[in-house]
Design a protein around this motif. Sequence first.
Motif, PDB file in Angstrom:
ATOM      1  N   GLU A 114       0.843  -1.201   0.000  1.00 37.01           N
ATOM      2  CA  GLU A 114       0.000   0.000   0.000  1.00 37.01           C
ATOM      3  C   GLU A 114       0.880   1.254   0.000  1.00 37.01           C
ATOM      4  O   GLU A 114       2.057   1.202   0.356  1.00 37.01           O
ATOM      5  N   HIS A 115       0.317   2.382  -0.388  1.00 38.25           N
ATOM      6  CA  HIS A 115       1.064   3.636  -0.455  1.00 38.25           C
ATOM      7  C   HIS A 115       1.558   4.081   0.924  1.00 38.25           C
ATOM      8  O   HIS A 115       2.668   4.607   1.060  1.00 38.25           O
ATOM      9  N   HIS A 116       0.737   3.877   1.963  1.00 37.14           N
ATOM     10  CA  HIS A 116       1.114   4.249   3.328  1.00 37.14           C
ATOM     11  C   HIS A 116       0.264   3.445   4.310  1.00 37.14           C
ATOM     12  O   HIS A 116      -0.656   2.743   3.914  1.00 37.14           O
ATOM     13  N   ASP A 117       0.602   3.547   5.583  1.00 34.61           N
ATOM     14  CA  ASP A 117      -0.131   2.836   6.634  1.00 34.61           C
ATOM     15  C   ASP A 117      -1.344   3.659   7.059  1.00 34.61           C
ATOM     16  O   ASP A 117      -1.277   4.886   7.161  1.00 34.61           O
ATOM     17  N   ILE A 118      -2.455   2.960   7.309  1.00 29.59           N
ATOM     18  CA  ILE A 118      -3.672   3.602   7.796  1.00 29.59           C
ATOM     19  C   ILE A 118      -4.157   2.830   9.021  1.00 29.59           C
ATOM     20  O   ILE A 118      -4.108   1.592   9.040  1.00 29.59           O
ATOM     21  N   PHE A 119      -4.610   3.566  10.028  1.00 37.83           N
ATOM     22  CA  PHE A 119      -5.083   2.972  11.268  1.00 37.83           C
ATOM     23  C   PHE A 119      -6.496   3.467  11.560  1.00 37.83           C
ATOM     24  O   PHE A 119      -6.797   4.645  11.368  1.00 37.83           O
ATOM     25  N   SER A 120      -7.346   2.579  12.048  1.00 42.15           N
ATOM     26  CA  SER A 120      -8.664   2.948  12.521  1.00 42.15           C
ATOM     27  C   SER A 120      -8.576   3.042  14.040  1.00 42.15           C
ATOM     28  O   SER A 120      -8.124   2.102  14.703  1.00 42.15           O
ATOM     29  N   ILE A 121      -8.997   4.169  14.592  1.00 39.74           N
ATOM     30  CA  ILE A 121      -8.878   4.412  16.028  1.00 39.74           C
ATOM     31  C   ILE A 121     -10.273   4.670  16.606  1.00 39.74           C
ATOM     32  O   ILE A 121     -10.975   5.566  16.139  1.00 39.74           O
ATOM     33  N   GLN A 122     -10.612   3.902  17.620  1.00 37.94           N
ATOM     34  CA  GLN A 122     -11.850   4.108  18.395  1.00 37.94           C
ATOM     35  C   GLN A 122     -11.392   4.591  19.771  1.00 37.94           C
ATOM     36  O   GLN A 122     -10.463   4.033  20.339  1.00 37.94           O
TER      37      GLN A 122
END
Length: 83
Positions: free
Chosen positions: A71-79
């Motif tokens: 992937e182009h960069h890291d993505i995180f989902s934060i709750q």
Amino acid sequence: MFSTTYLGLSFPQLRPPSFDCHHTDKKSMELHYQSSRCGLAPMVIGLIHGLGKRFETKVDITQTSFRDQGEHHDIFSIQYEDS
């Protein structure tokens, strides 16, 4: 306090990461992390958990996009939830 101009002059080879957040609803956000260095996603997870502890906020973070998997960069989902 250091300014980015001072840091840039002091460390001309410095390429700092970028963090970009987008709220997805009232208690969640998506964090986009971009860096010229690979393999630091676990550090980002640790930083977010540390910030949660510091500000007494329960945090659940899940990585949803992986640079080391193409992937182009890291993505995180934060709750998050105030304690």
